[in-house]
Design an enzyme around this catalytic site. Sequence first.
Site, PDB file in Angstrom:
ATOM      1  N   LYS A  70       0.798  -1.240   0.000  1.00  0.00           N
ATOM      2  CA  LYS A  70       0.000   0.000   0.000  1.00  0.00           C
ATOM      3  C   LYS A  70       0.829   1.287   0.000  1.00  0.00           C
ATOM      4  O   LYS A  70       0.412   2.289  -0.567  1.00  0.00           O
ATOM      5  CB  LYS A  70      -0.945   0.003   1.202  1.00  0.00           C
ATOM      6  CG  LYS A  70      -2.121  -0.956   1.066  1.00  0.00           C
ATOM      7  CD  LYS A  70      -3.066  -0.832   2.228  1.00  0.00           C
ATOM      8  CE  LYS A  70      -4.247  -1.759   2.067  1.00  0.00           C
ATOM      9  NZ  LYS A  70      -5.225  -1.640   3.146  1.00  0.00           N
ATOM     10  N   ASP A 106     -10.014   3.056   2.141  1.00  0.00           N
ATOM     11  CA  ASP A 106     -10.158   2.378   3.438  1.00  0.00           C
ATOM     12  C   ASP A 106     -10.864   3.260   4.482  1.00  0.00           C
ATOM     13  O   ASP A 106     -11.779   2.803   5.171  1.00  0.00           O
ATOM     14  CB  ASP A 106      -8.784   1.968   3.988  1.00  0.00           C
ATOM     15  CG  ASP A 106      -8.251   0.691   3.353  1.00  0.00           C
ATOM     16  OD1 ASP A 106      -9.063  -0.118   2.866  1.00  0.00           O
ATOM     17  OD2 ASP A 106      -7.021   0.496   3.354  1.00  0.00           O
ATOM     18  N   LEU A 224     -11.415  -3.670  13.405  1.00  0.00           N
ATOM     19  CA  LEU A 224     -11.180  -3.626  11.954  1.00  0.00           C
ATOM     20  C   LEU A 224     -11.011  -5.020  11.376  1.00  0.00           C
ATOM     21  O   LEU A 224     -11.113  -5.222  10.179  1.00  0.00           O
ATOM     22  CB  LEU A 224      -9.942  -2.775  11.647  1.00  0.00           C
ATOM     23  CG  LEU A 224      -9.964  -1.347  12.164  1.00  0.00           C
ATOM     24  CD1 LEU A 224      -8.823  -0.559  11.549  1.00  0.00           C
ATOM     25  CD2 LEU A 224     -11.287  -0.658  11.875  1.00  0.00           C
TER      26      LEU A 224
HETATM   27  P1  NAP Z   1      -0.316  -2.681  10.806  1.00  0.00           P
HETATM   28  O1  NAP Z   1       0.137  -1.647   9.821  1.00  0.00           O
HETATM   29  O2  NAP Z   1       0.574  -3.813  11.163  1.00  0.00           O
HETATM   30  O3  NAP Z   1      -0.703  -1.876  12.151  1.00  0.00           O
HETATM   31  C1  NAP Z   1      -1.029  -2.482  13.375  1.00  0.00           C
HETATM   32  C2  NAP Z   1      -0.393  -1.645  14.484  1.00  0.00           C
HETATM   33  O4  NAP Z   1      -0.815  -2.142  15.760  1.00  0.00           O
HETATM   34  C3  NAP Z   1       1.144  -1.729  14.469  1.00  0.00           C
HETATM   35  O5  NAP Z   1       1.670  -0.440  14.675  1.00  0.00           O
HETATM   36  C4  NAP Z   1       1.417  -2.655  15.634  1.00  0.00           C
HETATM   37  O6  NAP Z   1       2.699  -2.450  16.187  1.00  0.00           O
HETATM   38  C5  NAP Z   1       0.324  -2.227  16.587  1.00  0.00           C
HETATM   39  N1  NAP Z   1       0.090  -3.169  17.673  1.00  0.00           N
HETATM   40  C6  NAP Z   1       0.236  -4.516  17.679  1.00  0.00           C
HETATM   41  N2  NAP Z   1      -0.092  -5.017  18.900  1.00  0.00           N
HETATM   42  C7  NAP Z   1      -0.436  -3.956  19.674  1.00  0.00           C
HETATM   43  C8  NAP Z   1      -0.868  -3.820  21.027  1.00  0.00           C
HETATM   44  N3  NAP Z   1      -0.969  -4.874  21.843  1.00  0.00           N
HETATM   45  N4  NAP Z   1      -1.166  -2.596  21.487  1.00  0.00           N
HETATM   46  C9  NAP Z   1      -1.026  -1.519  20.703  1.00  0.00           C
HETATM   47  N5  NAP Z   1      -0.608  -1.577  19.416  1.00  0.00           N
HETATM   48  C10 NAP Z   1      -0.334  -2.785  18.906  1.00  0.00           C
HETATM   49  O7  NAP Z   1      -1.678  -3.304  10.340  1.00  0.00           O
HETATM   50  P2  NAP Z   1      -2.870  -2.583   9.512  1.00  0.00           P
HETATM   51  O8  NAP Z   1      -2.664  -2.817   8.073  1.00  0.00           O
HETATM   52  O9  NAP Z   1      -3.023  -1.188  10.009  1.00  0.00           O
HETATM   53  O10 NAP Z   1      -4.091  -3.499   9.960  1.00  0.00           O
HETATM   54  C11 NAP Z   1      -4.575  -3.477  11.289  1.00  0.00           C
HETATM   55  C12 NAP Z   1      -5.786  -4.374  11.385  1.00  0.00           C
HETATM   56  O11 NAP Z   1      -6.818  -3.866  10.559  1.00  0.00           O
HETATM   57  C13 NAP Z   1      -5.514  -5.815  10.893  1.00  0.00           C
HETATM   58  O12 NAP Z   1      -6.207  -6.700  11.735  1.00  0.00           O
HETATM   59  C14 NAP Z   1      -6.122  -5.829   9.522  1.00  0.00           C
HETATM   60  O13 NAP Z   1      -6.579  -7.109   9.149  1.00  0.00           O
HETATM   61  C15 NAP Z   1      -7.289  -4.871   9.692  1.00  0.00           C
HETATM   62  N6  NAP Z   1      -7.705  -4.237   8.442  1.00  0.00           N
HETATM   63  C16 NAP Z   1      -9.006  -4.352   8.087  1.00  0.00           C
HETATM   64  C17 NAP Z   1      -9.481  -3.752   6.941  1.00  0.00           C
HETATM   65  C18 NAP Z   1     -10.933  -3.902   6.578  1.00  0.00           C
HETATM   66  O14 NAP Z   1     -11.278  -3.629   5.421  1.00  0.00           O
HETATM   67  N7  NAP Z   1     -11.779  -4.295   7.509  1.00  0.00           N
HETATM   68  C19 NAP Z   1      -8.595  -3.024   6.119  1.00  0.00           C
HETATM   69  C20 NAP Z   1      -7.258  -2.894   6.512  1.00  0.00           C
HETATM   70  C21 NAP Z   1      -6.822  -3.509   7.688  1.00  0.00           C
HETATM   71  P3  NAP Z   1       3.919  -3.374  15.632  1.00  0.00           P
HETATM   72  O15 NAP Z   1       4.019  -3.096  14.164  1.00  0.00           O
HETATM   73  O16 NAP Z   1       5.069  -2.892  16.431  1.00  0.00           O
HETATM   74  O17 NAP Z   1       3.502  -4.797  15.915  1.00  0.00           O
END
Ligand code: NAP
Length: 283
Positions: A70, A106, A224
């Site tokens: 992305k 998104d 999410l």
């Molecule tokens: P990402 O870029 O990996 O972001 C997740 C963030 O959460 C990272 O900064 C991570 O830190 C942090 N994190 C992990 N464990 C944590 C905790 N215990 N407390 C606080 N922060 C924590 O992922 P993303 O792409 O944003 O996606 C996030 C979620 O949204 C995923 O589950 C994904 O499947 C979902 N999503 C859904 C849609 C939809 O259409 N529904 C679209 C996009 C994403 P670290 O990197 O240091 O681990």
Amino acid sequence: MISGKTAVFGIFGYPVEHTFSPAMHNAAFAKTRFDGCYVPFAVHPGNLGDAVRSLLPLGIRGVNITVPHKERVIPFLDELAEDARLIGAVNTIVVEGGRLIGHNTDGRGFLRSLREETGFRPKGKGILLIGTGGAARAISFTLALAGAGSLLLHDIDAGKAEKLACDVRERTGVRATAVNAEDLRTEAPDADVLINATPLGMKRGDPLPCSRDLVRKGHLACDLIYNPPATRFLKVARSRGAETLSGIGMLLYQGVIAFELWTGKKAPVSIMKKALAKQMGRG
Ligand code: NAP
């Protein structure tokens, strides 16, 4: 039926075999009698530039972009729409007049799911996001521009939360503050909406993104994550009297908005929703 005139769309991701988007978009093409088809492309990160450059010569009309491309796709595009520029990530490319235009649907997908499924209006409301990665960035800017009163941002990587808070304040003027785990305890009860934007809850046995006693009646708790549709966070929130929203709506409406950008037609939302549910049932 695919013919010589069929418009081709798709998704670039790696891996991509678990995507639900082809079911949703192909059902929408069939319903609207739009002569199009949507296919998944497993694009290795090392081939992203070549894959994007192939869109024009192959006559592909548009693609979704998913993990892990992305952000990295941006240098290969001709132009960014306002949403993608603000967020710094692209989830949809539209091929228009020989140019590749990057959009990010998104955040708008999440906002539309909030409105359609809960009737919630963010104006003046306090939003708490746990996790400040790509999805949280999209949601933060969109909610800020939709008039949210304040944003509290928490991440295990405090620097990431701080950076997003700073970007949101600078670019939208909305009060956005990074909070640590301790502040989370005191601030969460005053928020109107709690959003899990971490991957915690995708796997069985994952811990909750926050302590269960931070969720109360009157909160809208959103996850999410769309698979599973009802995460442990949502189940706990429901048991504590909060209203809940799963990530399925965000997935659906980001696709609805992409479909409308590509075809100029109104998306058949209920058909896309049904196709998504059916595909998830199979998964
Ligand atoms: P990402 O870029 O990996 O972001 C997740 C963030 O959460 C990272 O900064 C991570 O830190 C942090 N994190 C992990 N464990 C944590 C905790 N215990 N407390 C606080 N922060 C924590 O992922 P993303 O792409 O944003 O996606 C996030 C979620 O949204 C995923 O589950 C994904 O499947 C979902 N999503 C859904 C849609 C939809 O259409 N529904 C679209 C996009 C994403 P670290 O990197 O240091 O681990």
